[in-house]
Structures are given as C-alpha cells and as structure tokens.
Design an enzyme around this catalytic site. Structure first.
Site, PDB file in Angstrom:
ATOM      1  N   HIS A  82      54.170  52.364  32.710  1.00 39.62           N
ATOM      2  CA  HIS A  82      53.247  51.251  32.447  1.00 39.62           C
ATOM      3  C   HIS A  82      52.856  51.269  30.982  1.00 39.62           C
ATOM      4  O   HIS A  82      52.645  52.314  30.389  1.00 39.62           O
ATOM      5  CB  HIS A  82      51.995  51.366  33.318  1.00 39.62           C
ATOM      6  CG  HIS A  82      51.218  50.082  33.357  1.00 39.62           C
ATOM      7  ND1 HIS A  82      51.554  49.035  34.180  1.00 39.62           N
ATOM      8  CD2 HIS A  82      50.145  49.661  32.651  1.00 39.62           C
ATOM      9  CE1 HIS A  82      50.720  48.033  33.998  1.00 39.62           C
ATOM     10  NE2 HIS A  82      49.845  48.397  33.065  1.00 39.62           N
ATOM     11  N   ASP A 161      41.973  44.689  41.598  1.00 40.08           N
ATOM     12  CA  ASP A 161      42.469  44.527  40.228  1.00 40.08           C
ATOM     13  C   ASP A 161      43.027  43.125  40.013  1.00 40.08           C
ATOM     14  O   ASP A 161      42.822  42.526  38.961  1.00 40.08           O
ATOM     15  CB  ASP A 161      43.533  45.579  39.897  1.00 40.08           C
ATOM     16  CG  ASP A 161      44.013  45.432  38.459  1.00 40.08           C
ATOM     17  OD1 ASP A 161      43.157  45.427  37.558  1.00 40.08           O
ATOM     18  OD2 ASP A 161      45.221  45.271  38.247  1.00 40.08           O
ATOM     19  N   ARG A 168      38.732  39.206  33.768  1.00 35.21           N
ATOM     20  CA  ARG A 168      38.566  39.900  32.478  1.00 35.21           C
ATOM     21  C   ARG A 168      39.290  39.166  31.370  1.00 35.21           C
ATOM     22  O   ARG A 168      38.828  39.087  30.237  1.00 35.21           O
ATOM     23  CB  ARG A 168      39.100  41.336  32.580  1.00 35.21           C
ATOM     24  CG  ARG A 168      38.171  42.266  33.330  1.00 35.21           C
ATOM     25  CD  ARG A 168      38.836  43.600  33.595  1.00 35.21           C
ATOM     26  NE  ARG A 168      39.250  44.267  32.396  1.00 35.21           N
ATOM     27  CZ  ARG A 168      40.387  44.973  32.282  1.00 35.21           C
ATOM     28  NH1 ARG A 168      41.200  45.106  33.313  1.00 35.21           N
ATOM     29  NH2 ARG A 168      40.707  45.544  31.154  1.00 35.21           N
ATOM     30  N   SER A 183      42.089  49.610  35.993  1.00 33.64           N
ATOM     31  CA  SER A 183      43.031  48.528  36.295  1.00 33.64           C
ATOM     32  C   SER A 183      44.462  49.066  36.389  1.00 33.64           C
ATOM     33  O   SER A 183      45.168  48.847  37.381  1.00 33.64           O
ATOM     34  CB  SER A 183      42.923  47.469  35.183  1.00 33.64           C
ATOM     35  OG  SER A 183      44.024  46.613  35.194  1.00 33.64           O
ATOM     36  N   LYS A 187      46.649  50.137  40.260  1.00 33.10           N
ATOM     37  CA  LYS A 187      47.939  49.527  40.621  1.00 33.10           C
ATOM     38  C   LYS A 187      49.010  50.590  40.769  1.00 33.10           C
ATOM     39  O   LYS A 187      49.797  50.599  41.691  1.00 33.10           O
ATOM     40  CB  LYS A 187      48.424  48.600  39.499  1.00 33.10           C
ATOM     41  CG  LYS A 187      47.762  47.279  39.408  1.00 33.10           C
ATOM     42  CD  LYS A 187      48.532  46.363  38.473  1.00 33.10           C
ATOM     43  CE  LYS A 187      48.308  46.599  37.000  1.00 33.10           C
ATOM     44  NZ  LYS A 187      47.104  46.064  36.426  1.00 33.10           N
TER      45      LYS A 187
HETATM   46  N1  URA Z   1      47.232  46.468  31.657  1.00 34.66           N
HETATM   47  C1  URA Z   1      46.635  46.464  32.869  1.00 34.66           C
HETATM   48  O1  URA Z   1      47.292  46.521  33.905  1.00 34.66           O
HETATM   49  N2  URA Z   1      45.307  46.381  32.900  1.00 34.66           N
HETATM   50  C2  URA Z   1      44.532  46.327  31.796  1.00 34.66           C
HETATM   51  O2  URA Z   1      43.337  46.271  31.895  1.00 34.66           O
HETATM   52  C3  URA Z   1      45.171  46.335  30.527  1.00 34.66           C
HETATM   53  C4  URA Z   1      46.533  46.410  30.489  1.00 34.66           C
END
Ligand code: URA
Length: 443
Positions: A82, A161, A168, A183, A187
């Site tokens: 990620h 999320d 957000r 966040s 995930k």
């Molecule tokens: N990527 C995400 O999944 N969440 C965030 O808050 C920022 C970047």
C-alpha cells in the site's frame, strides 16, 4: 452516549475510550450519526491527534466494522502493498500482477483518489467493464483461482473506512497520521494478508510533505501492522515530482500496460521492482530483496507479469481488447502542449500542483459525487534533471472542456521550473523502515 460530548472531548484534547470511539464509528456506519458530526469529529482528531494506543483501538474498530476475510485456505504467504498516496503513483497496477506471477498471492483492496492524489481504484475503473466492486464471495473466488485480485472497500470489508475516506476527502481532514494509519491499516488487515509492504511518500505531492512526518507515519503504520501479527516493512520514497510520466486514470493504465510489456520508465520501475523484491522476500519466494528484484525483472521480460495482468482483467470483467490495443480507447476532445520557453534543465515539477491541475482537468474529484473523466490528465515528456531546449515539449494536457484546459495550462506552466544551472534528479528511495528502525537505502 452523546456524539456532541465525544466531539467536545476530542476538541478539548482528551483521550477517547474504546467505547466512545466504537459508539461514534459504528453510529456513523449505521447512519445514526450524520456527516456533519463525523466531519467535526474528524477535524477534532486532525487538530488534536490520537496517541499510539488510541490509534490502535481506532484501527481495530475500523477493521471490525466489517468482515475480516480469512484466506488461510489459499496456499502461500499472502502479501499486499500500500502506498500512502501520490501523483502518478500507479505502482500497484504493475506490481500486483508482477508479484502474483512469481507465485505470491496478492489480495489487494485499494482506495479512490483522495485530496490531490490519485487512487488505484479510479485507475482500474477506467478499464471498460473492469469491476472493482466484487462481492466478498467473488473476491475470494478470483484470488484463489488466479492468485491476484484488486478491489475497493466493499460494504462488507472495512465499511467504516469506505464512508469516512470519502468524507475526509472533502473536509480537509486527510493529512493526519492517526487517520491515515487507521484508514490504510483497517483495509489492509481486513483483506486476509499475512504480510504487507508499505510505500510511504514524502515531498510536495505527499500527504506527509516533510521526511520527519513521513517517518512518523511509517513507524505508526509498521507498528500497527506488527501489533496485529502481520509482518510489515516500509520504504520512504520521493513524491516531489510525479512518479512515471502519466497522471490521469486511463493515461496511467496505458503507461502501466506499456511497462508490463517491458517499457522502462526508470523512476516508476525502480520503485516497482524494489517493492516487488520486498514482497517476494516476505512471501518466501526470494532469499532477499535484491534476489526478489531479479525475479521481478525476469517476470517482466518474460511476459509473465503482463499475462497475469490480462488474466486479472478478464476475471474481473474488463474488456481485454482495450488493453491489447491501447489506441482503441476514446481520446479527450482537446489537448495542449506545455513547451519550454528557454534552454536549461528542469529543476522542478511541483507534484502537489500537478495533482491539483489533474483535478481541474477532470482526473480527480472536488466533491464526493464528482464524476471522473477517465481520459483526462497529463503526460510528461521531461522530468526533473532533464535538459531542455527552447520549444521542447515538457508535457501535454488532455481534457474535454476547453475552458478548464486553459485554466490547467496556466497553472501547470507555473508548476514547472526550467533554469540554467544544472540539476540532478532527486533521490528516489530514501530509506527502508522495519520494526528495528530506519535503514538508509543505497541506490
Ligand atoms: N490512503 C488510504 O487508504 N487512506 C488514507 O487516509 C490515505 C491514503
């Protein structure tokens, strides 16, 4: 419990209990707490932060707002990657099939564009027919069949999320370490992985512009991953200029397809190979990151990675013909070149500004319900450190709206600086970070 009391408590810099956070987040997911109270809550966290223990609890609640997928019946170490977000950051789209083609299963749940940054999901959605909204059953079926799946948060996986991310994005509450950590990790921990590689961006186009903040974010993410029993490592990489050449959803898919077919876009592929090497090491298919990088390079040159990508497109409903023949895709009505007004070196391409220009063109959103134009965006022909002569094309902008194109052109011109003094490109990979600490990365 009273939502206003909880907002006030955070506003007044106090630590929240698990029960309070649970009440607020569950209430929001169930529709009992409205957007305006969640916005105030997020802004209170933005200003007053959460300590590490609160962030762990926050992540746990977000994670358990939905199903935590069990992929233990799929053989192998499941590894994902990620990125904390950037401009032109299309790495996942090359990386996931490349790593999966080397035998490491990659179950990937990604996000949409957030603030000025692009999102993997919006990019994948630009492929005609491609479904990023698979059900949980379909998600498991695809990963167990072909060793790769790329979807977005569903109402089943990390629904808190999904809802808070969109809010957000339009309430100025993105750039906050505990919120980003909760966040991302909710995930990632929900998708059924065994290990995780993080790409933590720093520089103008990153949410954490300074290296100090990016390192703090990296340490938080890595500590959370390891606290939840998933081996997590990260790399601190540059986001002062866009990564690769294309910015904009389909334009980025096209660039990824070319790279999967063997084109070398140096900065993009260097980051992709590094993260791929780390994923193969964590997935126990390579003895070290360096060994993993070699295996990944072979996956590209042999065509194995591209084949895996096509397989995924097919299994997720995408029309393969647009990938096989990129020129089939519709083009923007208008385009405009940015040319160099003098001889010199490119010394700056401001990634944040490029992201905002992308939004003007229609490649990103200003409001939750804005519709993205998948064709819109920018292609760069020069990067920082390149020499230019007067009249050379630096970039081309694409848009369906002539007025917006004019606005975007003016803004992009100001974001690019050509100077007579020679300029070396910025360092791309700064450090590797794991549980033990920060290790400088030698390129
Ligand atoms: N990527 C995400 O999944 N969440 C965030 O808050 C920022 C970047």
């Amino acid at each position: 419990m009273n939502p206003v009391e909880i907002i006030r408590k955070k506003r007044d810099k106090q630590k929240l209990t698990r029960e309070e956070m649970e009440f607020f987040i569950k209430g929001y997911v169930d529709g009992k707490i409205p957007d305006y109270q969640m916005s105030a809550f997020l802004m209170a966290i933005y200003f007053n932060k959460m300590d590490f223990d609160e962030t762990v609890v926050f992540t746990d609640i977000m994670l358990n707002s939905g199903v935590v997928v069990d992929l233990s019946d799929i053989p192998g170490v499941k590894v994902d990657k990620h990125s904390t977000g950037g401009i032109g950051d299309k790495v996942s789209i090359i990386l996931a099939p490349m790593v999966a083609s080397c035998g490491v299963p990659v179950p990937m749940i990604s996000g949409r564009g957030l603030g000025h940054t692009g999102g993997t999901l919006d990019k994948l959605d630009s492929i005609p027919g491609f479904r990023t909204n698979l059900s949980l059953g379909e998600y498991k079926e695809v990963i167990s069949k072909i060793g790769i799946v790329m979807i977005g948060q569903t109402k089943e996986i990390a629904p808190a999320d999904k809802k808070m991310y969109a809010l957000r994005d339009v309430t100025g509450t993105v750039e906050c370490i505990p919120l980003i950590a909760g966040s991302i990790m909710s995930k990632k921990l929900a998708e059924g992985i065994d290990a995780l590689v993080l790409d933590i961006k720093t520089g103008r186009g990153a949410f954490m512009q300074s290296k100090e903040d990016a390192i703090e974010l990296a340490k938080t993410l890595i500590a959370i991953g390891n606290r939840f029993g998933k081996k997590t490592i990260g790399f601190l990489t540059d986001m002062s200029q866009p990564l690769g050449n294309a910015v904009g959803n389909w334009l980025e898919i096209a660039e990824c397809v070319e790279c999967l077919r063997g084109k070398d876009v140096p900065d993009l592929m260097e980051v992709t190979y590094l993260l791929g090497g780390a994923m193969l090491m964590l997935g126990k298919k390579a003895s070290s990151i360096e060994d993993g990088i070699k295996i990944c390079k072979e996956a590209i040159t042999s065509g194995r990675a591209y084949k895996k990508f096509l397989e995924m497109v097919e299994h997720q409903g995408g029309k393969k013909e647009y990938i096989e023949e990129l020129s089939k895709y519709p083009k923007s009505k208008y385009s405009k070149s940015i040319v160099s007004k003098s001889d010199g070196d490119i010394v700056k391409i401001d990634a944040l500004e490029v992201g905002l220009v992308g939004i003007i063109l229609g490649a990103g959103r200003m409001k939750v319900d804005d519709v993205i134009d998948p064709k819109a965006g920018i292609v760069f022909y020069k990067k920082v450190g390149d020499s230019v002569e007067k009249g050379d094309t630096i970039a081309i902008l694409y848009c369906d709206d002539e007025e917006k194109l004019k606005q975007a052109e003016k803004r992009l011109e100001r974001a690019i600086l050509v100077a007579t003094e020679p300029c070396t490109p910025p360092k791309l990979i700064y450090a590797m970070i794991d549980e033990m600490g920060i290790h400088e990365w030698k390129q």
